[in-house]
Design an enzyme around this catalytic site. Structure first.
Site, short mmCIF file in Angstrom:
data_model
loop_
_atom_site.label_atom_id
_atom_site.label_comp_id
_atom_site.label_asym_id
_atom_site.label_seq_id
_atom_site.Cartn_x
_atom_site.Cartn_y
_atom_site.Cartn_z
N LYS A 13 0.83 -1.21 0.00
CA LYS A 13 0.00 0.00 0.00
C LYS A 13 0.86 1.26 0.00
O LYS A 13 0.63 2.17 -0.79
CB LYS A 13 -0.93 0.04 1.23
CG LYS A 13 -1.89 -1.12 1.34
CD LYS A 13 -2.84 -0.96 2.51
CE LYS A 13 -2.18 -0.91 3.86
NZ LYS A 13 -1.53 -2.15 4.30
N ARG A 88 -9.25 0.83 9.02
CA ARG A 88 -8.82 -0.52 9.36
C ARG A 88 -9.88 -1.26 10.17
O ARG A 88 -9.66 -2.40 10.55
CB ARG A 88 -7.53 -0.45 10.17
CG ARG A 88 -6.27 -0.79 9.36
CD ARG A 88 -5.11 -0.70 10.33
NE ARG A 88 -3.91 -1.35 9.92
CZ ARG A 88 -2.87 -0.72 9.38
NH1 ARG A 88 -2.93 0.55 9.11
NH2 ARG A 88 -1.77 -1.37 9.13
P1 AMP Z 1 1.10 0.60 9.03
O1 AMP Z 1 2.28 1.47 8.84
O2 AMP Z 1 -0.08 1.02 8.22
O3 AMP Z 1 1.42 -0.86 8.89
O4 AMP Z 1 0.64 0.81 10.56
C1 AMP Z 1 1.50 0.49 11.63
C2 AMP Z 1 0.69 0.30 12.91
O5 AMP Z 1 0.00 1.52 13.22
C3 AMP Z 1 -0.42 -0.73 12.83
O6 AMP Z 1 0.04 -2.06 13.07
C4 AMP Z 1 -1.36 -0.25 13.94
O7 AMP Z 1 -0.85 -0.56 15.21
C5 AMP Z 1 -1.27 1.26 13.78
N1 AMP Z 1 -2.30 1.79 12.82
C6 AMP Z 1 -2.09 2.38 11.62
N2 AMP Z 1 -3.23 2.74 11.04
C7 AMP Z 1 -4.21 2.36 11.91
C8 AMP Z 1 -5.63 2.44 11.87
N3 AMP Z 1 -6.28 2.97 10.84
N4 AMP Z 1 -6.31 1.93 12.95
C9 AMP Z 1 -5.68 1.39 14.01
N5 AMP Z 1 -4.35 1.27 14.09
C10 AMP Z 1 -3.61 1.75 13.06
#
Ligand code: AMP
Length: 216
Positions: A13, A88
């Site tokens: 993504k 999410r």
């Molecule tokens: P990512 O960089 O998108 O993989 O996000 C890293 C971490 O941030 C995830 O594993 C969650 O702990 C938190 N996170 C990011 N976006 C969300 C969201 N929309 N809702 C809840 N937690 C989030």
């Protein structure tokens, strides 16, 4: 255009968002990046979010929704945006819909990048970034041209995300299936969902997304 990118962690993504945002000149809004910045800066949000992020759990809806709401209100998001990592959960999807409706903004497409779990694991466990400019690399698929030197800025310090370890990735995948997956039929019912096979090269996946956006 207003686009949502869905997909498991490591589906690509963030990488695809970077390509689209350059092509369309609209910002990428990544809740993961914003949360990591908040953790680094030691803000109240960051302190609350850190334990969940380190464990591969989701941060609470109220924190993430608050962050997103402020970001979408910034002037650079008025001409469109790409959401990477939001929504999410189903409640996040519903709040987003309300938030956008109030502003008279409509979503153009929700793109799900599909990649099987075995490939996800290999991708995530091998990825790392330049500490200076953030350029992304991979132990196997995208090595710097000169060992230990960033192609983009010449930096020699690199880092791996603390949540990019096997146990945490497994938990992130479980959470994806349980909590994020229900947003897929939600967007499908609205006629917004488009699915893309994300197992090929970055360029191949970009081309597929490009083709979908051309008719969105
Ligand atoms: P990512 O960089 O998108 O993989 O996000 C890293 C971490 O941030 C995830 O594993 C969650 O702990 C938190 N996170 C990011 N976006 C969300 C969201 N929309 N809702 C809840 N937690 C989030």
């Amino acid at each position: 255009m207003n686009i949502i990118l869905l997909g498991a962690p490591g589906a690509g993504k963030g990488t695809q968002a970077e390509v689209i945002c350059k092509a369309l000149n609209i910002p990428t809004i990544s809740t993961g990046n914003m949360l990591r910045a908040a953790v680094k800066a030691g803000t109240e949000y960051g302190l609350k979010a850190k334990a969940a992020m380190d464990a591969g759990d989701l941060v609470s809806d109220d924190i993430v929704i608050g962050i997103l709401k402020d970001r979408i209100a910034e002037p650079d998001a008025h001409n469109g945006f790409i959401l990477d990592g939001f929504p999410r959960t189903l409640p996040q999807a519903e709040v987003l819909e309300e938030m956008l409706a109030k502003k008279g903004i409509k979503l153009d497409a929700v793109i799900e990048i599909q990649v099987p779990d075995e490939i996800i694991m290999e991708r995530i466990l091998g990825r790392y970034s330049c500490m200076t400019c953030g350029a992304g690399y991979h132990d196997k698929f995208q090595k710097p041209k000169v060992y230990g030197v960033c192609d983009v800025c010449g930096g020699t310090d690199f880092y791996r995300r603390v949540d990019d370890n096997r146990a945490t990735v497994q938990n992130r995948l479980v959470n994806y299936r349980a909590l994020t997956y229900p947003t897929i039929p939600y967007f499908e019912k609205k006629g917004l969902l488009r699915c893309v096979d994300g197992t090929g090269t970055i360029e191949a996946t970009s081309k597929k997304i490009d083709d979908l956006l051309a008719v969105a």
